[in-house]
Design an enzyme around this catalytic site. Structure first.
Site, mmCIF file in Angstrom:
data_model
loop_
_atom_site.group_PDB
_atom_site.id
_atom_site.type_symbol
_atom_site.label_atom_id
_atom_site.label_comp_id
_atom_site.label_asym_id
_atom_site.label_seq_id
_atom_site.Cartn_x
_atom_site.Cartn_y
_atom_site.Cartn_z
ATOM 1 N N ARG A 164 0.829 -1.134 0.139
ATOM 2 C CA ARG A 164 -0.001 -0.005 -0.090
ATOM 3 C C ARG A 164 0.809 1.132 0.025
ATOM 4 N NH1 ARG A 164 -5.473 1.938 1.141
ATOM 5 N NH2 ARG A 164 -6.470 -0.196 1.114
ATOM 6 N N GLU B 224 -9.146 6.381 7.886
ATOM 7 C CA GLU B 224 -7.688 6.557 7.510
ATOM 8 C C GLU B 224 -7.283 7.859 6.859
ATOM 9 O OE1 GLU B 224 -5.941 2.366 6.918
ATOM 10 O OE2 GLU B 224 -7.644 2.781 5.708
#
Length: 775
Positions: free
Chosen positions: A322, A725
């Site tokens: 990621r 997030e």
């Protein structure tokens, strides 16, 4: 913010509704595992941790421990009937108890079981362990120098001709950036309590974000089937990713003891042992080479992302993946090659943390934007805007997904205007010219964050909804509540679907016995997944009730309409409770299991191509700071945020998530410094040495707004977007504002190379370097 509406208000979706546990939080009545009434005869476990970072275990002497008051027994790897492993990546590289050798300081060796927690803790420290030292590799550079051993397979993303792009670029910048880790510092530490049942059965009360994985791991350790293990989670006192995989160990040890002695067992470590033995946000060193033209447009990027993974794989593979997925943040790279290095080190195995590698990837991207800006003598915002993804062209990511929902231009333009960025920046430049000691900085940074699990199979959720004959509703789903407001959001979805008040909905704790095979509450996907699953369950029940109402009230199904408080069947209004009662009497099923899987997404890791994200969330922040060039101390004076959550399910909750995410990100980037000594012992393992932000660190001017015009183009629940997030990464603006303040020391002609966390010491040293004409 509007006044919070009472919980009984109908049509609660998209409204400010208080957190369902809010009053319990402030009155201290919210029940956590350590508040639960313990069954009679409950035992207590405590872990014995290694005091060597890498060594062979020559001998362990338990004699003093076993003779200590209250000790029932000691558990080691030899007592495990199933597998001595809790590796979430299933690489069998993370033993519960080390056997033969230890690989980091703080690795569990055994567990002492005693009548009281104090007895177990004291007895654990009486064990004598003899070691034979082995070579130690503690950080990214040391691991690279030792040959670069990896804990899992690396990833490479590539698009375009990087070599040709670099060769053609009029300008290039090379550099490296060290990005620090972060401890989760949840208010409620790791804890589990296991209660044995008949046959193989065991019930585990765990503080975990992933009940089904705890179920899997407990079954694996005990050597039993999943159906014999029930995991219950009412709420956590914070998680932030630290309870996605790290809870496995504590639940497994508690369950192991409970079944061995047929008594309930609870395990709760002290804060210092919790911090020592559990993984953290990965720290990275990013080495980069960027080609760009005279206008500041990037031509090519080549970068390597080395990460301190620790001794085992844990989630280092997907975390470093990621990081690469977000290596471009909101910027278009015509040619790009980025590679990950999840490096083996003799430190605790690092794990998930809010943003899951994305923040580290983005931060490096903002660093080379700054390099370009200072090289060309321009405002970094000008360089950022020049490199934004396009909407119709220049919109393909390094992993070959087309960015089809790009609103970063509008978000940044609106924030630039509403924050009065240009006038403030001009005033700051003027201020700095006349202020020899105190210097100010300002920065506006964007965020583009992909939403979905990159492990495609996790993009699913289940819910169980019961309607009782008095019209009350029981709601269970696979998501877990860690303070983020997931439970109340899903309850709002269900209340809206049935047209009832929230007072009708009973929010149940998460249980593997109610909803099986749950995904972790992570990747900002909790509301997206579980909200849609609950809506699907409601849809099924409503369809049955429409058929029932049409028959009962002798009208067509089309004439049955859902309205606030019940249904309208032709010209007759029927309250929801009356409808439920009549359905029961007519043998209509009033229970449904809902299910949802995210459409469209796919990912081929072998080729580095796919569509791993369902959509993107966007945001931007402007931060203003003041530094003291003689001490390095600084203040964050003002922050303005505009953030995209689509059509908010609950604006009050979402704004709270944005505020909290920003402050947590600011802590990661400024004050939270993890320090290991040369023997591999973590020295910052308590609030006395590890400095999380305080209330006094919140900017005195803190303006947070939602992009209320945004509506998710994809059919998510209520056309909302994830909020967990992405806000954390807005704190990058603080680092870049500090960078501007430091750069003013050299009249903005040198790009400061500030590693994070940007502590006062680092600010001071950077000022001194720039005064000497060095980066």
């Amino acid at each position: 913010m509007n006044k919070l509406e009472p919980a009984i208000t109908l049509a609660s979706l998209h409204k400010d509704v208080r957190h369902d546990s809010g009053p319990k939080h402030v009155t201290g009545t919210a029940e956590y595992i350590d508040d639960m009434v313990e069954p009679a005869g409950t035992m207590h476990a405590y872990l014995g941790l290694s005091t060597n970072a890498h060594a062979e275990i020559i001998n362990i002497d338990f004699s003093a421990t076993k003779a200590a008051p209250g000790v029932i027994g000691v558990l080691t790897g030899d007592d495990i009937p199933g597998e001595n492993d809790v590796s979430p990546s299933h690489k069998h590289d993370e033993p519960i108890f080390a056997s033969g050798k230890v690989q980091f300081w703080g690795q569990p060796l055994f567990a002492v079981i005693a009548e009281t927690r104090d007895q177990a803790r004291r007895a654990a420290h009486l064990v004598k362990v003899t070691y034979k030292d082995l070579p130690v590799s503690l950080d990214v550079r040391a691991a690279q120098a030792a040959g670069g051993a990896l804990v899992t397979e690396p990833l490479k993303l590539e698009r375009g001709d990087v070599a040709a792009g670099m060769a053609a670029a009029p300008r290039r910048v090379k550099g490296s950036m060290a990005i620090g880790g972060q401890d989760h510092f949840y208010l409620e530490g790791q804890i589990s309590m296991a209660v044995p049942g008949e046959d193989e059965d065991v019930t585990v009360f765990a503080s975990t974000q992933h009940p089904s994985e705890v179920q899997l791991m407990v079954a694996q350790v005990l050597g039993i089937r999943h159906h014999a293990v029930t995991v219950n989670v009412r709420r956590m006192g914070g998680g932030f990713g630290g309870k996605e995989t790290q809870s496995n160990l504590f639940a497994a040890v508690a369950a192991l003891a409970a079944k061995k002695w047929n008594r309930a067992c609870k395990l709760r470590p002290d804060r210092d042992d919790d911090m020592t033995a559990t993984g953290k946000r990965h720290d990275f060193v990013v080495d980069y080479d960027v080609g760009y033209d005279d206008t500041g447009k990037i031509v090519a990027v080549d970068a390597v992302y080395g990460a301190r993974a620790g001794f085992s794989s844990d989630l280092s593979g997907p975390v470093t993946d990621r990081a690469l997925f977000h290596a471009e943040n909101a910027y278009w790279y015509p040619a790009v090659r980025v590679r990950s290095e999840p490096l083996y080190t003799n430190t605790v195995s690092n794990t998930a943390f809010r943003g899951f590698g994305g923040p580290q990837g983005m931060l490096a991207a903002e660093r080379w934007i700054e390099d370009i800006a200072y090289d060309l003598g321009k405002d970094p915002l000008e360089i950022r805007k020049a490199n934004f993804y396009g909407t119709d062209t220049n919109n393909v990511t390094p992993y070959h997904q087309t960015v089809a929902d790009n609103i970063v231009h509008r978000v940044v333009d609106e924030l630039e205007t509403s924050s009065d960025y240009q006038a403030r920046r001009a005033a700051i430049v003027k201020y700095n010219a006349g202020s020899p000691i105190l210097k100010k900085g300002i920065a506006l940074t964007p965020v583009k964050f992909g939403i979905s699990f990159t492990a495609t199979w996790y993009n699913q959720a289940g819910a169980l909804v019961h309607v009782y004959k008095d019209g009350s509703i029981h709601l269970s789903h696979g998501g877990t509540e860690m303070g983020q407001g997931l439970y109340v959001k899903v309850a709002q979805v269900l209340a809206d679907a049935f047209g009832v008040g929230l007072d009708v909905i009973k929010i149940m704790g998460t249980s593997t016995g109610k909803v099986p095979n749950t995904s972790a509450t992570a990747a900002s996907s909790g509301s997206d997944l579980n909200g849609m699953a609950a809506w699907d369950a409601a849809r099924q029940i409503k369809e049955r009730l429409v058929v029932h109402a049409a028959q009962l009230y002798q009208c067509s199904e089309a004439a049955v309409q859902w309205v606030a408080g019940g249904i309208q069947a032709g010209d007759k209004f029927v309250p929801f409770a009356e409808l439920a009662a009549s359905a029961y009497l007519n043998r209509v099923q009033l229970s449904a299991a809902g299910f949802y899987q995210v459409p469209q997404i796919h990912w081929d890791r072998a080729t580095g191509r796919g569509h791993p994200f369902y959509y993107f969330a966007y945001g931007a922040a402007v931060s203003e700071v003041t530094i003291d060039t003689l001490s390095g101390e600084y203040t964050v004076d003002r922050v303005d945020i505009l953030h995209d959550v689509g059509r908010s399910l609950n604006p009050a909750i979402d704004i709270g998530q944005i505020e909290g995410g920003f402050i947590q990100g600011m802590g990661w980037l400024t004050t939270e410094e993890l320090v290991w000594d040369d023997k591999g012992q973590l020295r910052t393992k308590a609030p006395s040495t590890y400095k999380i932000p305080l209330a006094s660190d919140v900017p005195p001017v803190f303006n947070v707004k939602l992009a209320e015009w945004s509506v998710n183009k994809e059919p998510t629940i209520g056309r909302s977007k994830a909020v967990g997030e992405p806000p954390l990464m807005l704190a990058m603006s603080v680092v870049e504002a500090l960078s501007m303040a430091v750069a003013s020391v050299a009249d903005y002609t040198i790009a400061p190379r500030l590693d994070t966390p940007v502590t006062p010491e680092r600010v001071l040293m950077a000022c001194e370097r720039l005064k000497g004409g060095r980066q």
